[in-house]
Each structure stands twice: as structure tokens, then as C-alpha cells.
Write an enzyme that holds these catalytic residues in place. Structure first.
Site, PDB file in Angstrom:
ATOM      1  N   ALA A  65      44.861  48.411  40.231  1.00 53.58           N
ATOM      2  CA  ALA A  65      45.206  48.741  38.850  1.00 53.58           C
ATOM      3  C   ALA A  65      43.912  49.025  38.096  1.00 53.58           C
ATOM      4  CB  ALA A  65      45.959  47.580  38.214  1.00 53.58           C
ATOM      5  N   GLY A 109      46.528  46.563  43.380  1.00 57.84           N
ATOM      6  CA  GLY A 109      47.729  47.374  43.162  1.00 57.84           C
ATOM      7  C   GLY A 109      47.831  48.543  44.141  1.00 57.84           C
ATOM      8  N   GLU A 112      49.350  47.101  47.136  1.00 57.59           N
ATOM      9  CA  GLU A 112      50.748  46.787  46.779  1.00 57.59           C
ATOM     10  C   GLU A 112      51.593  48.056  46.717  1.00 57.59           C
ATOM     11  OE1 GLU A 112      49.119  44.534  43.389  1.00 57.59           O
ATOM     12  OE2 GLU A 112      50.506  42.955  43.971  1.00 57.59           O
ATOM     13  N   GLU A 132      42.243  40.445  43.656  1.00 62.20           N
ATOM     14  CA  GLU A 132      42.473  40.079  42.242  1.00 62.20           C
ATOM     15  C   GLU A 132      41.828  38.750  41.883  1.00 62.20           C
ATOM     16  OE1 GLU A 132      44.801  41.271  44.284  1.00 62.20           O
ATOM     17  OE2 GLU A 132      46.106  42.699  43.242  1.00 62.20           O
TER      18      GLU A 132
HETATM   19  N1  CO8 Z   1      39.824  50.101  37.926  1.00 60.62           N
HETATM   20  C1  CO8 Z   1      39.071  50.928  37.166  1.00 60.62           C
HETATM   21  N2  CO8 Z   1      38.043  51.654  37.674  1.00 60.62           N
HETATM   22  C2  CO8 Z   1      37.761  51.518  38.971  1.00 60.62           C
HETATM   23  C3  CO8 Z   1      38.494  50.669  39.805  1.00 60.62           C
HETATM   24  C4  CO8 Z   1      39.590  49.947  39.240  1.00 60.62           C
HETATM   25  N3  CO8 Z   1      40.389  49.153  39.966  1.00 60.62           N
HETATM   26  N4  CO8 Z   1      37.971  50.734  41.057  1.00 60.62           N
HETATM   27  C5  CO8 Z   1      36.946  51.597  40.990  1.00 60.62           C
HETATM   28  N5  CO8 Z   1      36.802  52.086  39.740  1.00 60.62           N
HETATM   29  C6  CO8 Z   1      35.806  53.039  39.248  1.00 60.62           C
HETATM   30  C7  CO8 Z   1      34.451  52.379  39.069  1.00 60.62           C
HETATM   31  O1  CO8 Z   1      34.384  51.694  37.853  1.00 60.62           O
HETATM   32  C8  CO8 Z   1      33.541  53.576  39.147  1.00 60.62           C
HETATM   33  O2  CO8 Z   1      33.568  54.233  37.909  1.00 60.62           O
HETATM   34  P1  CO8 Z   1      32.154  54.733  37.237  1.00 60.62           P
HETATM   35  O3  CO8 Z   1      31.622  55.741  38.219  1.00 60.62           O
HETATM   36  O4  CO8 Z   1      32.614  55.337  35.948  1.00 60.62           O
HETATM   37  O5  CO8 Z   1      31.310  53.530  37.125  1.00 60.62           O
HETATM   38  C9  CO8 Z   1      34.224  54.493  40.151  1.00 60.62           C
HETATM   39  O6  CO8 Z   1      35.600  54.062  40.208  1.00 60.62           O
HETATM   40  C10 CO8 Z   1      33.654  54.395  41.547  1.00 60.62           C
HETATM   41  O7  CO8 Z   1      33.655  53.025  41.906  1.00 60.62           O
HETATM   42  P2  CO8 Z   1      32.337  52.267  42.453  1.00 60.62           P
HETATM   43  O8  CO8 Z   1      31.123  52.871  41.878  1.00 60.62           O
HETATM   44  O9  CO8 Z   1      32.563  50.798  42.228  1.00 60.62           O
HETATM   45  O10 CO8 Z   1      32.448  52.642  43.994  1.00 60.62           O
HETATM   46  P3  CO8 Z   1      31.905  51.787  45.228  1.00 60.62           P
HETATM   47  O11 CO8 Z   1      32.061  52.678  46.406  1.00 60.62           O
HETATM   48  O12 CO8 Z   1      30.569  51.214  44.936  1.00 60.62           O
HETATM   49  O13 CO8 Z   1      32.920  50.544  45.345  1.00 60.62           O
HETATM   50  C11 CO8 Z   1      35.096  49.482  45.415  1.00 60.62           C
HETATM   51  C12 CO8 Z   1      34.255  50.767  45.681  1.00 60.62           C
HETATM   52  C13 CO8 Z   1      34.689  48.392  46.407  1.00 60.62           C
HETATM   53  C14 CO8 Z   1      36.543  49.884  45.643  1.00 60.62           C
HETATM   54  C15 CO8 Z   1      34.862  49.006  43.963  1.00 60.62           C
HETATM   55  O14 CO8 Z   1      35.053  50.117  43.090  1.00 60.62           O
HETATM   56  C16 CO8 Z   1      35.784  47.919  43.523  1.00 60.62           C
HETATM   57  O15 CO8 Z   1      35.603  46.780  43.884  1.00 60.62           O
HETATM   58  N6  CO8 Z   1      36.827  48.261  42.729  1.00 60.62           N
HETATM   59  C17 CO8 Z   1      37.757  47.297  42.164  1.00 60.62           C
HETATM   60  C18 CO8 Z   1      38.732  46.788  43.213  1.00 60.62           C
HETATM   61  C19 CO8 Z   1      39.656  45.771  42.598  1.00 60.62           C
HETATM   62  O16 CO8 Z   1      39.264  44.716  42.142  1.00 60.62           O
HETATM   63  N7  CO8 Z   1      40.981  46.068  42.611  1.00 60.62           N
HETATM   64  C20 CO8 Z   1      41.990  45.193  42.058  1.00 60.62           C
HETATM   65  C21 CO8 Z   1      42.280  45.538  40.622  1.00 60.62           C
HETATM   66  S1  CO8 Z   1      43.405  44.419  39.837  1.00 60.62           S
HETATM   67  C22 CO8 Z   1      44.908  44.898  40.405  1.00 60.62           C
HETATM   68  O17 CO8 Z   1      45.035  45.836  41.151  1.00 60.62           O
HETATM   69  C23 CO8 Z   1      46.087  44.103  39.925  1.00 60.62           C
HETATM   70  C24 CO8 Z   1      47.378  44.850  40.177  1.00 60.62           C
HETATM   71  C25 CO8 Z   1      48.538  44.130  39.559  1.00 60.62           C
HETATM   72  C26 CO8 Z   1      48.890  44.645  38.172  1.00 60.62           C
HETATM   73  C27 CO8 Z   1      50.222  44.061  37.855  1.00 60.62           C
HETATM   74  C28 CO8 Z   1      50.644  44.179  36.446  1.00 60.62           C
HETATM   75  C29 CO8 Z   1      51.903  43.338  36.201  1.00 60.62           C
END
Ligand code: CO8
Length: 258
Positions: A65, A109, A112, A132
């Protein structure tokens, strides 16, 4: 219909939906999930579509998400709006088969969403995770439930508690994905699987979905009764007569979804 965050094309009875927020690794925001629910709803009612394939990019199916959109929300906001509930319900209500073709990250997400599909074909580059816990929350789109049913309690706890990523080989070994293919062949394999399903009776594939999904909801005896009655009821269809006649006449069946 043109979407802001999706690329949708229908060819040979298959609706290919590609998540398209490359700058955010296909993070699932309100717009994307709303458009996805709409695209799947449209595919459900489009007679030209028999199967749906959902995919992302080479780098990410979806990295979860959208954290930037969620970060400032309050309890009252997420509770009152029941964040993403309508959108995810719309996806899981779809009666046509949906295949997730996953390359790169399928996190939170994103993992999921892949699990909401009927089965997952993974590229050898796929990485699954429920990280998460690193954000101080738990999964919220079914991860604690679906991952546990797919891979068992021990591995699910491991994934949710440590936030570690599972590579494609482990995902296949533990039952999260149905097959792993070289990344270059992912779309070819997913589209071939979709084509194979599209050739079957759409009536029967709906019955298959209903029966297999009952396995997650019902006690064994009830599930088997449901399956048996579904089997019986299919004898009221032309496709059953055609399928069995074609076998006996040593020819390919011509299903008409009747
Ligand atoms: N949300 C927003 N932006 C994101 C996300 C995300 N989940 N993942 C990546 N991005 C963005 C980064 O911020 C970055 O943007 P910018 O270039 O503007 O800084 C761009 O995508 C590229 O990402 P990275 O530079 O971080 O790329 P890397 O190759 O270094 O890393 C990763 C890749 C490992 C995937 C890393 O981006 C990461 O850890 N992302 C987050 C993963 C995460 O924590 N996911 C879980 C999110 S919470 C969730 O999904 C809950 C769902 C349930 C909701 C239910 C509601 C009821």
C-alpha cells in the site's frame, strides 16, 4: 476506458491488467485500487473476456500500500472509510479466473493482492513479503489470513513477525505460488495458462472457482457436499454433454458456456 494507474488490454479472450505506477514500484494508492476494482468489474461484464491476468513491472508487482498516502491518516479516517475494503471486495467477488503474474517485489498489500487472485505464477525474480511490522502495523488486506492458509502458521508467523522476504523458490516450495518461471518467460507462461483456461467452458470454470474457494471457508464434510452438488448440477448443462461426447468421439470439445 483509459486509466491513470493501469494499462488494460483485451486480446483473445484474456484481459491483461498491468499495474502502472513505475515511480512508486506500483504502490497501491486509492486511485490505483479504485481503478483496479473498476477494471475487474468491467472485465467481469465483458463477454469478450474469459480470463484476467494481473501483473506489474519487471521490478515490482506492487511494493505494498502507498505509505505516503497512508502515513498521516487517523484511526477515525481509516475506520470510518473502511480503507480499501470496497476495492478489495470487488476484486475477490470476480467470478472469472484471475492469474497473478508476479516479478520483483510483491510486498505487503502487493503480496495480499497477488493472494486475492486465483493462483500466482512467479518469475524467478519474485520476492514476497509482509513487512508491515516494520511500519508499526499488521497486514490489512488479508495477509495474516490468506498467507497462513497457503503456507501454514509457522512460515506465515515467520514472514509477518520478521518482515523478511521470501524468494520465488521458497514461495513455490511452500505453496504460495503455483509455478516459477524464468523472468523473461513470465508473461508468455501466464498468457499461455490464461489461454488454456479460456478454451474451457466458462460455466465450468466459475463452478471450479466456487468449489475451490469453499475449501477455505467450509468444514470438509460441507465442502465435499457443496462440490458433489455442484458436480450433479453440471449434468444440467450442454457443456457436460459436449465435453463427455467429445471425449468418447476422440475429438476436441466445443464448449458454448451453456
Ligand atoms: N509506498 C509508497 N512509495 C513506495 C512504496 C510504498 N509501499 N514502496 C516503494 N515506494 C517508492 C519509494 O519511496 C521510492 O520513491 P522515490 O524514488 O520518490 O524516493 C520508489 O518507490 C523506489 O523505491 P526505493 O528507492 O525504496 O527502491 P529500492 O529498490 O531501494 O527498494 C523496496 C525497494 C525494498 C521495495 C522498498 O521500496 C521498500 O521497502 N518499500 C516499502 C515496502 C513496504 O513496506 N510495503 C508494505 C506497505 S504497508 C501495506 O502494504 C499495508 C497494506 C494493508 C492496507 C490495508 C488497509 C485496510
Amino acid at each position: 476506458m483509459a486509466f491513470e494507474t493501469l494499462i488494460v488490454e483485451v486480446t483473445d479472450h484474456v484481459c491483461l491488467i498491468r499495474l502502472n505506477r513505475p515511480d512508486a514500484l506500483n504502490a497501491l494508492n486509492q486511485t490505483l485500487l479504485g481503478e483496479l476494482a473498476q477494471a475487474i468489474g468491467e472485465a467481469s461484464f465483458n463477454d469478450a473476456v474469459r480470463v484476467i491476468v494481473l501483473t506489474g513491472s519487471e521490478k515490482a508487482f506492487a511494493a505494498g500500500a502507498d505509505i505516503s498516502e497512508m502515513a498521516e491518516k487517523s484511526f477515525v479516517e481509516v475506520f470510518t472509510s473502511d480503507l480499501f475494503a470496497d476495492e478489495t471486495d470487488a476484486i475477490t467477488r470476480c467470478r472469472k479466473p484471475i492469474i497473478a503474474a508476479v516479478a520483483g517485489y510483491a510486498l505487503g498489500g502487493g503480496c495480499e493482492l497477488a493472494m486475492m487472485c486465483d493462483f500466482i505464477i512467479a518469475a524467478d525474480t519474485a520476492k514476497f513479503g509482509q513487512p508491515e511490522i516494520n511500519l508499526g502495523v499488521v497486514a490489512g488486506m488479508g495477509g495474516t489470513q490468506r498467507l497462513t492458509k497457503l503456507v501454514g502458521k509457522s512460515k506465515s508467523m515467520d514472514m509477518h513477525l520478521t518482515g523478511r522476504f521470501m524468494l520465488a523458490e521458497e514461495a513455490e516450495r511452500s505453496g504460495l505460488v503455483s509455478r516459477v518461471v524464468p523472468a523473461k518467460k513470465l508473461m508468455e507462461e501466464a498468457m499461455a495458462a490464461a489461454q488454456k483456461i479460456a478454451e474451457k467452458s466458462a460455466l465450468t470454470s466459475k463452478a471450479v472457482k466456487e468449489a475451490v474457494n469453499r475449501a477455505e471457508e467450509l468444514p470438509l464434510r460441507e465442502g465435499i457436499l457443496f462440490e458433489r452438488r455442484l458436480f450433479h448440477s453440471l449434468f444440467a448443462t450442454e457443456d457436460q454433454s459436449e465435453g463427455m461426447a467429445a471425449f468418447l468421439e476422440k475429438r476436441e470439445p466445443q464448449f458454448r458456456d451453456k
